[in-house]
Design an enzyme around this catalytic site. Structure first.
Site, PDB file in Angstrom:
ATOM      1  N   ASP A  98      18.992 -40.988 -46.143  1.00 49.22           N
ATOM      2  CA  ASP A  98      18.558 -40.473 -44.843  1.00 49.22           C
ATOM      3  C   ASP A  98      19.704 -39.644 -44.285  1.00 49.22           C
ATOM      4  O   ASP A  98      20.817 -40.154 -44.106  1.00 49.22           O
ATOM      5  CB  ASP A  98      18.234 -41.666 -43.923  1.00 49.22           C
ATOM      6  N   ASP A 109      16.481 -34.215 -39.319  1.00 49.43           N
ATOM      7  CA  ASP A 109      16.488 -35.623 -39.722  1.00 49.43           C
ATOM      8  C   ASP A 109      15.429 -35.803 -40.806  1.00 49.43           C
ATOM      9  O   ASP A 109      14.249 -35.542 -40.560  1.00 49.43           O
ATOM     10  CB  ASP A 109      16.169 -36.478 -38.480  1.00 49.43           C
ATOM     11  N   HIS A 169      10.561 -40.711 -33.967  1.00 49.38           N
ATOM     12  CA  HIS A 169      11.103 -40.439 -32.640  1.00 49.38           C
ATOM     13  C   HIS A 169      11.102 -38.946 -32.352  1.00 49.38           C
ATOM     14  O   HIS A 169      11.063 -38.131 -33.285  1.00 49.38           O
ATOM     15  CB  HIS A 169      12.548 -40.961 -32.577  1.00 49.38           C
ATOM     16  N   HIS A 177      17.620 -39.515 -31.151  1.00 48.81           N
ATOM     17  CA  HIS A 177      16.496 -40.432 -30.911  1.00 48.81           C
ATOM     18  C   HIS A 177      16.006 -40.311 -29.480  1.00 48.81           C
ATOM     19  O   HIS A 177      16.381 -41.096 -28.626  1.00 48.81           O
ATOM     20  CB  HIS A 177      16.918 -41.878 -31.212  1.00 48.81           C
ATOM     21  N   GLU A 202       8.785 -41.360 -39.743  1.00 44.92           N
ATOM     22  CA  GLU A 202       9.477 -42.049 -40.834  1.00 44.92           C
ATOM     23  C   GLU A 202       8.870 -43.409 -41.171  1.00 44.92           C
ATOM     24  O   GLU A 202       9.351 -44.433 -40.713  1.00 44.92           O
ATOM     25  CB  GLU A 202      10.980 -42.163 -40.560  1.00 44.92           C
ATOM     26  N   GLU A 298      10.901 -39.575 -44.658  1.00 44.40           N
ATOM     27  CA  GLU A 298      10.993 -39.014 -43.311  1.00 44.40           C
ATOM     28  C   GLU A 298      11.000 -37.499 -43.344  1.00 44.40           C
ATOM     29  O   GLU A 298      11.615 -36.888 -44.219  1.00 44.40           O
ATOM     30  CB  GLU A 298      12.284 -39.500 -42.611  1.00 44.40           C
TER      31      GLU A 298
HETATM   32 MN    MN Z   1      16.573 -40.343 -40.445  1.00 43.68          MN
HETATM   33 MN    MN Z   2      14.856 -40.537 -37.818  1.00 44.32          MN
END
Ligand code: MN
Ligand code: MN
Length: 313
Positions: A98, A109, A169, A177, A202, A298
């Site tokens: 990640d 992200d 998020h 976030h 995710e 994700e």
């Molecule tokens: Mn992530």
């Molecule tokens: Mn994330």
């Protein structure tokens, strides 16, 4: 969570610049994940992969949005190699990578799962499929509970279950976030997605023996600056100064500060003092509550009127 940004407070960004930077950061992040896929093999050091991904981002002219998370088996998230980490990938490991790049506080992200033995490939595929299905439900006005419902439905189809206390998020400027929270199941939240919002989706899935909930583990290698604070030890003060000058807004890996203290012992002693003083916030490794194997996929998307645009591609 990471919105206490002092030095770029006045950096105003128009919609088009935001989208352009997001797509650039997204492309670099996606390439970094492909690089991880090529590198990760049994016997390879986690540290070598993390350093390689992070160097790739900075050498491409981007900032690191957050340390490369390389979490294995029942670890769901937040493991990043420690200073001089000697840990290597095992032939039966299921690995979540990640990671994200950023520029001017515009953050990407994304995450993939790599299953080295093939024994957990179905779990990895299920999380990927859940992500694709979830993405297909995204559009302005869609309810976050319905995204979660689609993730839960896909997981069940494969015989797995979602991890309920992890989720996607919103992604804000210097704010990895932000709201809304995107659940991995139907949590009853009728919040609607807004056109122009950047969101990360995710799905984290686990097996039937898993609890479907993560708990904090003992390992902490990722932190974020919280607030200025008085500390007694000069080594801790030096560390806090370094943190404030380098990592005011985004999370950092403890190993990034290994140039500050005299030795490894002092590195851990200092961060512990800063944590006790409330100067930094810890992000412990998150472990599946029933020690179930975990897969995660994700992507970050830009919500449009009729659907979405994938940012991390
Ligand atoms: Mn992530
Ligand atoms: Mn994330």
């Amino acid at each position: 969570m990471f919105d206490e940004n002092e030095f770029e407070k006045d950096f105003e960004i128009d919609e088009e610049t935001h989208r352009k930077l997001a797509l650039e950061a997204g492309a670099i992040s996606y390439k970094a994940l492909q690089k991880a896929k090529d590198m990760i093999k049994p016997g390879v050091k986690l540290l070598d992969v993390a350093v390689s991904l992070e160097s790739f981002v900075t050498e491409s002219g981007f900032d690191i949005a957050f340390p490369a998370n390389i979490s294995i088996n029942e670890q769901a998230a937040h493991y990043t190699p420690s200073f001089e980490d000697v840990k290597t990938f095992g032939e039966n490991d299921i690995i979540k990578v990640d990671f994200g790049a950023g520029k001017h506080g515009v953050l990407a992200d994304c995450a993939i799962t790599i299953d080295l033995s093939g024994n957990n490939q179905k779990l990895a595929d299920a999380s990927y499929d859940a992500l694709q299905n979830a993405i297909s439900t995204v559009k302005a006005g869609a309810k976050v509970r319905d995204i979660g419902k689609e993730i839960e439905r896909t997981a069940a189809k494969y015989g797995f279950k979602p991890i309920k206390n992890l989720g996607g998020h919103g992604v804000g400027i210097h704010d990895l976030h932000s709201s809304p929270f995107i659940p991995n199941y139907d949590n009853g939240d009728d919040t609607e997605l807004e056109e122009g919002a950047y969101i990360a989706i995710e799905p984290f899935l686990t097996t039937q023996q898993g609890k479907g909930m993560v708990i904090n583990g003992d390992i902490v290698e990722i932190y974020a600056f919280s607030q200025p604070s008085g500390v007694r030890q000069s080594a801790s003060r030096a560390m806090l100064e370094a943190i404030q000058s380098r990592y005011m807004s985004e999370p950092f890996a403890l190993r990034w500060l290994s140039d500050i203290p005299k030795n490894k012992f002092e590195l851990y002693l200092s961060i512990r003092e800063l944590m006790r003083a409330g100067a930094v916030e810890p992000f412990p490794v998150l472990v599946e509550g029933g020690n179930g194997m975990v897969a995660q996929s994700e992507a970050e998307v830009l919500v449009t009127k009729d659907g979405c645009e994938i940012i991390t591609k």
